[in-house]
Design a protein around this motif. Structure first.
Motif, PDB file in Angstrom:
ATOM      1  N   THR A   1      10.708   9.120  -2.855  1.00  0.00           N
ATOM      2  CA  THR A   1       9.615  10.085  -2.713  1.00  0.00           C
ATOM      3  C   THR A   1       8.584   9.888  -3.813  1.00  0.00           C
ATOM      4  O   THR A   1       7.374   9.890  -3.550  1.00  0.00           O
ATOM      5  N   ALA A   2       9.047   9.697  -5.041  1.00  0.00           N
ATOM      6  CA  ALA A   2       8.130   9.486  -6.164  1.00  0.00           C
ATOM      7  C   ALA A   2       7.309   8.216  -5.955  1.00  0.00           C
ATOM      8  O   ALA A   2       6.095   8.201  -6.205  1.00  0.00           O
ATOM      9  N   MET A   3       7.933   7.150  -5.486  1.00  0.00           N
ATOM     10  CA  MET A   3       7.211   5.901  -5.231  1.00  0.00           C
ATOM     11  C   MET A   3       6.192   6.090  -4.117  1.00  0.00           C
ATOM     12  O   MET A   3       5.053   5.614  -4.218  1.00  0.00           O
ATOM     13  N   TYR A   4       6.578   6.783  -3.059  1.00  0.00           N
ATOM     14  CA  TYR A   4       5.673   7.029  -1.937  1.00  0.00           C
ATOM     15  C   TYR A   4       4.456   7.841  -2.400  1.00  0.00           C
ATOM     16  O   TYR A   4       3.319   7.509  -2.098  1.00  0.00           O
ATOM     17  N   GLU A   5       4.724   8.907  -3.144  1.00  0.00           N
ATOM     18  CA  GLU A   5       3.644   9.779  -3.612  1.00  0.00           C
ATOM     19  C   GLU A   5       2.749   9.063  -4.621  1.00  0.00           C
ATOM     20  O   GLU A   5       1.538   9.274  -4.629  1.00  0.00           O
TER      21      GLU A   5
ATOM     22  N   MET B   1      -1.501  -7.956  -8.301  1.00  0.00           N
ATOM     23  CA  MET B   1      -2.188  -6.717  -8.690  1.00  0.00           C
ATOM     24  C   MET B   1      -3.167  -6.965  -9.829  1.00  0.00           C
ATOM     25  O   MET B   1      -4.253  -6.400  -9.856  1.00  0.00           O
ATOM     26  N   THR B   2      -2.798  -7.836 -10.763  1.00  0.00           N
ATOM     27  CA  THR B   2      -3.674  -8.157 -11.886  1.00  0.00           C
ATOM     28  C   THR B   2      -4.929  -8.889 -11.405  1.00  0.00           C
ATOM     29  O   THR B   2      -6.037  -8.615 -11.856  1.00  0.00           O
ATOM     30  N   GLU B   3      -4.739  -9.809 -10.475  1.00  0.00           N
ATOM     31  CA  GLU B   3      -5.873 -10.589  -9.961  1.00  0.00           C
ATOM     32  C   GLU B   3      -6.806  -9.747  -9.082  1.00  0.00           C
ATOM     33  O   GLU B   3      -8.021  -9.883  -9.156  1.00  0.00           O
ATOM     34  N   THR B   4      -6.223  -8.900  -8.238  1.00  0.00           N
ATOM     35  CA  THR B   4      -7.023  -8.152  -7.269  1.00  0.00           C
ATOM     36  C   THR B   4      -7.476  -6.793  -7.777  1.00  0.00           C
ATOM     37  O   THR B   4      -8.470  -6.244  -7.286  1.00  0.00           O
ATOM     38  N   GLY B   5      -6.730  -6.218  -8.729  1.00  0.00           N
ATOM     39  CA  GLY B   5      -7.033  -4.871  -9.198  1.00  0.00           C
ATOM     40  C   GLY B   5      -6.610  -3.801  -8.217  1.00  0.00           C
ATOM     41  O   GLY B   5      -7.065  -2.667  -8.294  1.00  0.00           O
ATOM     42  N   CYS B   6      -5.717  -4.172  -7.265  1.00  0.00           N
ATOM     43  CA  CYS B   6      -5.282  -3.221  -6.241  1.00  0.00           C
ATOM     44  C   CYS B   6      -3.777  -3.301  -6.013  1.00  0.00           C
ATOM     45  O   CYS B   6      -3.174  -4.364  -6.084  1.00  0.00           O
ATOM     46  N   TYR B   7      -3.212  -2.144  -5.715  1.00  0.00           N
ATOM     47  CA  TYR B   7      -1.843  -2.105  -5.198  1.00  0.00           C
ATOM     48  C   TYR B   7      -1.861  -2.645  -3.777  1.00  0.00           C
ATOM     49  O   TYR B   7      -2.916  -2.692  -3.129  1.00  0.00           O
ATOM     50  N   SER B   8      -0.701  -2.963  -3.243  1.00  0.00           N
ATOM     51  CA  SER B   8      -0.637  -3.391  -1.836  1.00  0.00           C
ATOM     52  C   SER B   8      -1.062  -2.255  -0.910  1.00  0.00           C
ATOM     53  O   SER B   8      -1.524  -2.487   0.197  1.00  0.00           O
ATOM     54  N   SER B   9      -0.954  -1.004  -1.384  1.00  0.00           N
ATOM     55  CA  SER B   9      -1.370   0.155  -0.589  1.00  0.00           C
ATOM     56  C   SER B   9      -2.882   0.359  -0.612  1.00  0.00           C
ATOM     57  O   SER B   9      -3.403   1.204   0.115  1.00  0.00           O
ATOM     58  N   GLY B  10      -3.590  -0.388  -1.483  1.00  0.00           N
ATOM     59  CA  GLY B  10      -5.038  -0.280  -1.549  1.00  0.00           C
ATOM     60  C   GLY B  10      -5.565   0.498  -2.738  1.00  0.00           C
ATOM     61  O   GLY B  10      -6.750   0.450  -3.036  1.00  0.00           O
TER      62      GLY B  10
END
Length: 120
Positions: free
Chosen positions: A25-29, A83-92
């Protein structure tokens, strides 16, 4: 004598289902957070590998488990690199990762939301 309890290994540890669900739940949130800034120590991955080697030397993880951890660590490293290269999580969500020369040996959270500040 290796290990505090020679009859104990981490793979024997049972994590309660409630704790697993709370973590999920914590990861999802946390993926709903639109912008995250993360400061990590320059030796974060080396320290993690050193810890794993220590647990292995104390026979708290087996040789087989050590081999199973390798692909997981490589996956973690690859995801962190993306994440370092794109500046984004996979979730956006946006993430800014800073590398610190200081030794950072604990977790600290500073949250800003709706003009409120939280430190954990």
């Amino acid at each position: 004598m290796k290990g505090a309890r020679p009859d104990f290994v981490f793979s024997d540890m049972l994590i309660p289902d409630e704790l697993i669900e709370l973590e999920k739940t914590a990861m999802y949130e946390s993926r709903k957070i639109p912008k995250t800034t993360c400061i990590i120590g320059k030796d974060i991955f080396k320290d993690l590998v050193d810890d794993i080697h220590f647990f292995s030397s104390q026979e708290l993880i087996s040789k087989v488990e050590l081999q199973e951890l390798k692909p997981e660590l490589l996956d973690l490293l690859q995801k962190t690199e993306v994440m370092t290269e794109t500046g984004c999580y996979s979730s956006g969500g946006e993430i800014m990762i800073y590398l610190s020369k200081l030794v950072i040996d604990s977790c600290y959270y500073h949250l800003e939301c709706d003009e409120r500040y939280y430190c954990l």
